[in-house]
Design a protein around this motif. Structure first.
Motif, PDB file in Angstrom:
ATOM      1  N   ALA A  93       0.827  -1.207   0.000  1.00 16.52           N
ATOM      2  CA  ALA A  93       0.000   0.000   0.000  1.00 16.52           C
ATOM      3  C   ALA A  93       0.865   1.263   0.000  1.00 16.52           C
ATOM      4  O   ALA A  93       0.577   2.217  -0.721  1.00 16.52           O
ATOM      5  N   ALA A  96       2.230   1.924  -3.360  1.00 15.64           N
ATOM      6  CA  ALA A  96       1.195   2.412  -4.273  1.00 15.64           C
ATOM      7  C   ALA A  96       1.001   3.914  -4.116  1.00 15.64           C
ATOM      8  O   ALA A  96       0.855   4.648  -5.101  1.00 15.64           O
ATOM      9  N   VAL A  97       1.021   4.391  -2.876  1.00 16.48           N
ATOM     10  CA  VAL A  97       0.871   5.829  -2.637  1.00 16.48           C
ATOM     11  C   VAL A  97       2.059   6.601  -3.211  1.00 16.48           C
ATOM     12  O   VAL A  97       1.903   7.662  -3.820  1.00 16.48           O
ATOM     13  N   SER A 177      -6.461   2.134  -3.522  1.00 16.21           N
ATOM     14  CA  SER A 177      -5.667   3.095  -2.762  1.00 16.21           C
ATOM     15  C   SER A 177      -6.554   4.188  -2.180  1.00 16.21           C
ATOM     16  O   SER A 177      -6.424   4.557  -1.001  1.00 16.21           O
TER      17      SER A 177
END
Length: 219
Positions: A93, A96-97, A177
């Protein structure tokens, strides 16, 4: 020289190109099952091994997927999208950000320099949908509207490669996301920032647009 009498490497490459063209042209759309091996052998006039090698190459490239007992399916329209999608599937995660930030900050900067009246109309519409979803407390609609807004900003950058890469990211990671950030309920902090981002793009302020795009993606 006929197709069947070409040298093996050249023949496999030609079959790969033919199969790729079937996908690129839309004759074999994403999600569809391609003809069986015997059908391809007959249609192309080549041997089974040549067909197998060509299909295997496109499976490795992420364009096709072999499903045991079902057949071979198109999973991506091109190698780049397939490769990016495969990589993103295992991303964390936080990664992804970070990727979102890399894409969206530059996209916002470019959009401020290149936006057209049509781009601004798309951004205004997406922003209005986002606001309406927030006011109504509709989480799923808010996530979708937020995703559409970011995709529209990337489109307004008018960089084809950036748009293609972001489309691969968006397909796999963007909505999850956003949903992870929002959670099960909408809060006041979910609403802010995007109107200022759109206004910076409208004003042609590339520096401010980039800053606004990065502000809500700090990691």
């Amino acid at each position: 020289m006929t197709l069947a009498t070409r040298s093996r490497p050249t023949l496999v490459r030609q079959v790969i190109d033919q199969l790729r063209e079937q996908v690129a042209s839309g004759e074999w759309p994403v999600g569809s099952r391609i003809p069986t091996e015997p059908q391809l052998v007959e249609a192309l006039g080549v041997g089974r091994n040549t067909v197998r090698e060509a299909v295997r190459a496109l499976v490795h490239a992420g364009v096709l997927e072999c499903r045991q007992g079902s057949g071979t399916y198109v999973i991506s329209a091109d190698e780049m999208t397939g490769a990016v999608t495969r990589r993103l599937a295992g991303a964390q995660a936080a990664e992804a950000v970070e990727v979102r930030r890399a894409f969206e900050v530059e996209a916002a900067r470019l959009a401020a320099l290149r936006r057209t009246p049509e781009d601004m109309a798309a951004l205004d519409g997406a922003l209005a949908d986002r606001e309406a979803a927030w006011r109504a407390g509709r989480v799923e609609d808010f996530v979708e509207a937020d995703a559409v807004l970011h995709i529209a900003i990337v489109a307004a950058a008018h960089n084809t490669m950036l748009a293609e890469l972001y489309a691969s990211f968006a397909k796999t990671m963007l909505r999850p996301s956003i949903a992870a950030f929002v959670g099960d309920e909408l809060h006041s902090e979910d609403r802010g920032g995007h109107d200022r981002l759109v206004e910076a793009i409208r004003a042609g302020d590339a520096t401010l647009a980039a800053a606004e795009a990065g502000a809500f993606l700090e990691v």
